[in-house]
Design a protein around this motif. Sequence first.
Motif, PDB file in Angstrom:
ATOM      1  N   THR A  16       1.108  -0.769   0.203  1.00  0.00           N
ATOM      2  CA  THR A  16      -0.084   0.377   0.536  1.00  0.00           C
ATOM      3  C   THR A  16       1.024   1.581   0.067  1.00  0.00           C
ATOM      4  OG1 THR A  16      -0.538  -0.208   2.169  1.00  0.00           O
ATOM      5  CG2 THR A  16      -2.113  -1.167   1.168  1.00  0.00           C
ATOM      6  N   LEU A  17       0.332   1.947  -0.386  1.00  0.00           N
ATOM      7  CA  LEU A  17       0.956   3.297   0.032  1.00  0.00           C
ATOM      8  C   LEU A  17      -0.344   4.224  -0.293  1.00  0.00           C
ATOM      9  CD1 LEU A  17       3.598   5.307  -0.400  1.00  0.00           C
ATOM     10  CD2 LEU A  17       3.345   5.174  -2.451  1.00  0.00           C
ATOM     11  N   LEU A  18      -0.931   5.012   0.762  1.00  0.00           N
ATOM     12  CA  LEU A  18      -1.604   5.627   1.377  1.00  0.00           C
ATOM     13  C   LEU A  18      -1.964   7.154   1.912  1.00  0.00           C
ATOM     14  CD1 LEU A  18      -3.839   2.304   2.094  1.00  0.00           C
ATOM     15  CD2 LEU A  18      -4.024   3.732   0.449  1.00  0.00           C
ATOM     16  N   PRO A  19      -2.264   7.515   1.473  1.00  0.00           N
ATOM     17  CA  PRO A  19      -2.241   9.465   2.771  1.00  0.00           C
ATOM     18  C   PRO A  19      -2.940   8.677   3.928  1.00  0.00           C
ATOM     19  CG  PRO A  19      -4.807   9.004   0.580  1.00  0.00           C
ATOM     20  CD  PRO A  19      -3.660   8.202   0.620  1.00  0.00           C
ATOM     21  N   SER A  23      -4.058  10.405   7.081  1.00  0.00           N
ATOM     22  CA  SER A  23      -4.452  12.264   8.123  1.00  0.00           C
ATOM     23  C   SER A  23      -3.582  12.503   9.885  1.00  0.00           C
ATOM     24  CB  SER A  23      -5.655  12.680   8.180  1.00  0.00           C
ATOM     25  OG  SER A  23      -6.825  12.052   7.247  1.00  0.00           O
ATOM     26  N   PRO A  24      -3.232  13.182   9.978  1.00  0.00           N
ATOM     27  CA  PRO A  24      -3.678  15.297   9.654  1.00  0.00           C
ATOM     28  C   PRO A  24      -2.893  15.797   8.990  1.00  0.00           C
ATOM     29  CG  PRO A  24      -2.772  14.500  12.616  1.00  0.00           C
ATOM     30  CD  PRO A  24      -2.491  13.444  11.519  1.00  0.00           C
ATOM     31  N   ASP A  25      -1.757  14.517   8.681  1.00  0.00           N
ATOM     32  CA  ASP A  25      -0.270  15.925   8.038  1.00  0.00           C
ATOM     33  C   ASP A  25      -0.146  15.681   6.635  1.00  0.00           C
ATOM     34  OD1 ASP A  25       0.552  13.935   8.641  1.00  0.00           O
ATOM     35  OD2 ASP A  25       2.519  14.130  10.021  1.00  0.00           O
ATOM     36  N   GLU A  26      -1.165  15.093   5.919  1.00  0.00           N
ATOM     37  CA  GLU A  26      -0.819  14.503   4.412  1.00  0.00           C
ATOM     38  C   GLU A  26       0.488  13.698   4.392  1.00  0.00           C
ATOM     39  OE1 GLU A  26      -2.917  16.059   1.874  1.00  0.00           O
ATOM     40  OE2 GLU A  26      -4.153  16.968   3.832  1.00  0.00           O
ATOM     41  N   ALA A  27       0.685  13.163   5.139  1.00  0.00           N
ATOM     42  CA  ALA A  27       1.909  12.221   4.524  1.00  0.00           C
ATOM     43  C   ALA A  27       1.299  10.967   3.870  1.00  0.00           C
ATOM     44  CB  ALA A  27       3.108  11.882   5.714  1.00  0.00           C
ATOM     45  N   TYR A  28       2.023  10.020   3.210  1.00  0.00           N
ATOM     46  CA  TYR A  28       1.901   8.814   2.766  1.00  0.00           C
ATOM     47  C   TYR A  28       2.801   8.071   3.223  1.00  0.00           C
ATOM     48  CZ  TYR A  28      -0.555  10.532  -1.422  1.00  0.00           C
ATOM     49  OH  TYR A  28      -2.217  11.385  -2.163  1.00  0.00           O
ATOM     50  N   GLU A  29       1.843   7.039   4.140  1.00  0.00           N
ATOM     51  CA  GLU A  29       2.215   5.453   4.487  1.00  0.00           C
ATOM     52  C   GLU A  29       2.783   4.608   3.325  1.00  0.00           C
ATOM     53  OE1 GLU A  29       1.135   2.285   7.742  1.00  0.00           O
ATOM     54  OE2 GLU A  29      -0.424   4.233   7.152  1.00  0.00           O
TER      55      GLU A  29
END
Length: 177
Positions: free
Chosen positions: A85-88, A90-96
């Motif tokens: 996965t590569l998912l946005p 919240s709360p800081d617009e990071a991508y995990e």
Amino acid sequence: MTRELHSERLVLRPWTAQDAAGAIGVYGAAEVARWLSPAMDRVADPAAMRRVLEKWIAEDAGLIVPGGRWAVESRETGGVVGGATLLPLSPDEAYEMGWQLRPGAWGRGYATEAGLAVARWAFAQGLEEVIALVRPGNRRAAATVERIGMEWVGETDKYHRLRLQEYRLRPGDLPPA
């Protein structure tokens, strides 16, 4: 729309509902489910796995590039060995970024290979950083993020309502392709 990614031994491709039989070997395994974040119960059977995949496929349709969910397939066998996965976040617009493998595929370097493929994709699409979140005690995941070249950030409880270890990766941290 999730794009297909390739590495030396793996193809990362969009999930299909027909992947339920292979995916249950990953998400139906208690030893995988216990480490997932966000927390997800072990998927009980192929019908339930199909419903999960259908939900993920629908959610993927609304993701902005570079986000996505991939079935991780062995080039050698053509079988599903995991998911990535590569998912946005919240709360800081990071991508995990994340990866999960069926237990029979552990110890072969597939998680590192899949993680690097996702990271390279993310950076090619303009992201300047990706993070990985690891549950404390998950030594396999911690070892994988280190092999990928990720840097320890610290512990956090701002994601997924869990206390997690946060790692980050920037383009300059990637090992050579």
